[in-house]
Write a protein that holds these residues in place. Structure first.
Motif, short mmCIF file in Angstrom:
data_model
loop_
_atom_site.label_atom_id
_atom_site.label_comp_id
_atom_site.label_asym_id
_atom_site.label_seq_id
_atom_site.Cartn_x
_atom_site.Cartn_y
_atom_site.Cartn_z
N ASP A 248 40.38 43.26 44.73
CA ASP A 248 40.26 44.40 44.47
C ASP A 248 41.20 45.33 45.45
OD1 ASP A 248 39.55 46.77 43.15
OD2 ASP A 248 37.38 46.91 43.74
N VAL A 249 42.29 46.12 44.83
CA VAL A 249 43.05 47.11 45.38
C VAL A 249 42.88 48.32 45.19
CG1 VAL A 249 44.95 45.04 45.87
CG2 VAL A 249 44.91 46.54 43.80
N ASP A 250 43.04 49.23 46.26
CA ASP A 250 42.94 50.56 46.08
C ASP A 250 43.83 51.36 44.85
OD1 ASP A 250 44.93 50.53 47.80
OD2 ASP A 250 44.25 51.70 49.17
N ILE A 251 44.78 50.76 44.76
CA ILE A 251 45.63 51.40 43.89
C ILE A 251 45.94 50.51 42.33
CG2 ILE A 251 47.39 52.73 45.41
CD1 ILE A 251 49.29 50.23 45.05
N GLY A 252 44.83 49.64 42.32
CA GLY A 252 44.76 48.94 41.00
C GLY A 252 44.74 49.86 39.68
N THR A 253 45.64 49.44 38.70
CA THR A 253 45.67 50.03 37.36
C THR A 253 44.10 49.61 36.59
OG1 THR A 253 46.52 48.26 36.35
CG2 THR A 253 47.91 49.85 37.26
N LYS A 254 44.10 50.54 35.54
CA LYS A 254 43.04 50.31 34.94
C LYS A 254 42.84 49.08 34.15
CE LYS A 254 41.08 54.91 33.22
NZ LYS A 254 40.75 55.53 32.15
N GLY A 255 44.20 48.38 33.85
CA GLY A 255 44.15 47.11 33.17
C GLY A 255 43.90 46.28 34.28
N TYR A 256 44.02 46.49 35.45
CA TYR A 256 43.70 45.20 36.62
C TYR A 256 42.36 45.39 36.85
CZ TYR A 256 43.96 42.74 40.96
OH TYR A 256 43.80 41.83 41.85
N GLN A 257 41.72 46.38 36.67
CA GLN A 257 40.24 46.50 36.93
C GLN A 257 39.60 45.97 35.74
OE1 GLN A 257 38.38 47.56 39.21
NE2 GLN A 257 40.32 48.54 40.44
N THR A 258 40.06 46.06 34.64
CA THR A 258 39.57 45.07 33.25
C THR A 258 39.60 43.85 33.62
OG1 THR A 258 40.29 47.02 32.09
CG2 THR A 258 39.56 44.99 30.88
N LEU A 259 40.63 43.27 34.44
CA LEU A 259 40.61 41.89 34.59
C LEU A 259 39.82 41.52 35.73
CD1 LEU A 259 44.52 41.08 35.08
CD2 LEU A 259 43.14 40.82 32.97
N LEU A 260 39.39 42.12 36.69
CA LEU A 260 38.52 42.22 37.48
C LEU A 260 37.03 41.91 37.04
CD1 LEU A 260 39.44 44.13 40.67
CD2 LEU A 260 39.93 41.78 40.55
N GLU A 261 36.72 42.82 36.01
CA GLU A 261 35.63 42.81 35.34
C GLU A 261 35.24 41.54 34.67
OE1 GLU A 261 34.75 46.42 33.13
OE2 GLU A 261 35.42 47.70 34.76
N LEU A 262 36.50 41.05 33.89
CA LEU A 262 36.41 40.10 33.18
C LEU A 262 36.02 38.60 33.78
CD1 LEU A 262 36.98 38.59 30.42
CD2 LEU A 262 39.56 38.40 31.07
N VAL A 263 36.78 38.52 35.07
CA VAL A 263 36.32 37.49 36.01
C VAL A 263 34.81 37.50 36.57
CG1 VAL A 263 36.80 36.61 38.46
CG2 VAL A 263 38.71 37.45 37.03
N GLN A 264 34.62 38.69 36.66
CA GLN A 264 32.92 38.83 37.05
C GLN A 264 32.07 38.39 35.97
OE1 GLN A 264 31.51 42.73 38.38
NE2 GLN A 264 29.51 41.85 38.97
N ASN A 265 32.36 38.85 34.69
CA ASN A 265 31.63 38.59 33.59
C ASN A 265 31.51 37.12 33.15
OD1 ASN A 265 30.73 41.18 32.87
ND2 ASN A 265 31.94 41.66 31.41
N THR A 266 32.62 36.82 33.29
CA THR A 266 32.79 35.10 32.94
C THR A 266 32.27 34.20 33.75
OG1 THR A 266 35.08 35.47 33.43
CG2 THR A 266 34.42 35.35 30.95
N CYS A 267 32.54 34.52 35.15
CA CYS A 267 32.33 33.74 36.14
C CYS A 267 30.61 33.67 36.59
CB CYS A 267 33.10 33.66 37.07
SG CYS A 267 34.77 33.11 36.86
N ASN A 268 30.10 34.70 36.12
CA ASN A 268 28.77 34.88 36.37
C ASN A 268 27.88 33.96 35.42
OD1 ASN A 268 28.71 36.48 38.44
ND2 ASN A 268 27.98 38.32 37.38
#
Ligand code: NAP
Length: 352
Positions: A248-268
């Protein structure tokens, strides 16, 4: 229903004694209170009881418990069985946990819901003493692939049993705020013709309807074709990204946040689940191949452009190239570019 009673106020009773000849007035004490003679409420109770099911959840892990909480909240009787001991978790939901599948089946559930991992489904089904169940039991499953459990249930269950294959297209993570609007796919693979069997199947489906799910009836084959394109792809991308360890970076774009959420959703979800999506959906292999081709093409495009620039530098501006050669730093750069070009040509057949 309106319930009437004499006024219990003592001053009124006193008055009442003095004027015995008068008719005792009645006052409204409560509205819609159930009375022994209240046939309307009795009929309603009977109807409610009839609409409730005794559901045995087999495979009481992450997803089994997630579903069971809503079943219990809707007033259905819940039984549970799993490889691990989930007695405490079951009690917290109001479900009865049975370690021994014989004890579970002797409870004669209306519905047996298979919620084990895809990989273990056949083994788990084999451990159930089917002879101890009622002949007309409804078997349902929630496995994330559908052709495999359909064929498994059709081959393993006696022909008297009903079969309903389902896939709630959501999980504890994606549906943590409720199920409203989320797709629920189902295929009535084999439901007996009697009114009772049809009604039992519908009552099970109504659980999801009541929560606001978008009910989608489709064949198991069509489901697997569509989910390879959507669900397996999503999980694959999520797991590829996870291998990169994105932070997670403090200047992450919305698209990047979506990617992080995807990682969390799938890897859970468990790796067993993902592996099951691959092993038991014949469309998954083709999807992986296409993904490979798409990635290679994309790299070809990028490296091809890079190579074009390099060629221009070498052949179209020889003077500039001579200058370049005289400068050691830029010369190193040129060599690296050249090696890169060779590598691309070797690996991706880009023509010079
Ligand atoms: P899962 O890893 O797919 O399955 C876990 C369940 O399988 C647990 O109940 C576990 O029992 C049982 N299990 C695993 N290996 C076993 C074995 N060798 N023998 C006996 N039981 C075994 O995770 P899940 O998320 O709970 O999913 C359950 C089912 O729901 C899967 O078929 C999945 O495809 C489907 N589904 C999941 C989601 C979701 O979002 N998670 C959504 C829709 C459908 P113990 O815990 O007792 O060991």
């Amino acid at each position: 229903m309106i319930s009437l009673c004499p006024n219990p106020n003592p001053s009124f009773l006193h008055l009442h004694h003095r004027h015995r000849h008068r008719r005792r007035p009645f006052f409204v004490r409560s509205l819609d209170a159930a009375q022994p003679f209240d046939f309307e409420s009795q009929a309603l109770d009977r109807l409610n009881a009839k609409s409730k099911l005794k559901i045995a959840v087999v495979g009481f892990g992450n997803f089994g418990q997630f579903l069971a909480r809503t079943f219990a909240a809707q007033g259905h009787t819940l039984l549970a069985h799993s490889r691990s001991d989930y007695s405490t978790a079951a009690a917290a939901i109001g479900a009865s946990f049975f370690r021994d599948p014989h004890d579970l089946c002797e409870q004669h559930p209306d519905v047996v819901l298979l919620s084990t991992s895809i990989l273990s489904a056949a083994d788990v089904l084999n451990t159930l003493p089917l002879g101890r169940l009622r002949r007309s039991t409804l078997f349902a499953d929630v496995l994330s692939v559908k052709e495999f459990p359909r064929n498994l249930l059709l081959s393993a269950l006696p022909s008297d049993f009903d079969i309903l294959c389902t896939h709630p297209m959501f999980g504890p993570e994606s549906a943590r705020h409720g199920w409203a609007g989320l797709p629920f796919v189902f295929d009535k693979v084999r439901i007996g013709e009697s009114e009772e069997r049809i009604s039992r199947c519908n009552r099970f489906l109504e659980i999801f309807e009541k929560e606001g799910c978008r009910m989608v009836e489709m064949s198991c084959a069509e489901h697997d074709h569509k989910t390879a394109e959507s669900q397996f792809l999503t999980h694959t991308i999520g797991r590829i990204l996870a291998k990169l360890g994105p932070e997670d970076v403090d200047i992450g774009t919305k698209g990047y946040q979506t990617l992080l959420e995807l990682v969390q959703n799938t890897c859970n979800d468990s790796f067993d689940l993902y592996n099951g999506l691959f092993m038991y959906n014949k469309n998954a292999t083709e999807l992986l191949d296409r993904l490979d081709v798409a990635f290679t093409e994309l790299k070809k495009e990028l490296f091809g452009n890079l190579h074009d620039i390099l060629r221009k530098q070498l052949f179209e501006n020889p003077e500039e190239s001579n200058e370049l050669i005289k400068q050691p730093k830029r010369w190193t750069c040129l060599v690296i570019n050249f090696c890169l070009g060779l590598f691309v040509r070797q690996n991706y057949q880009v023509l010079l």
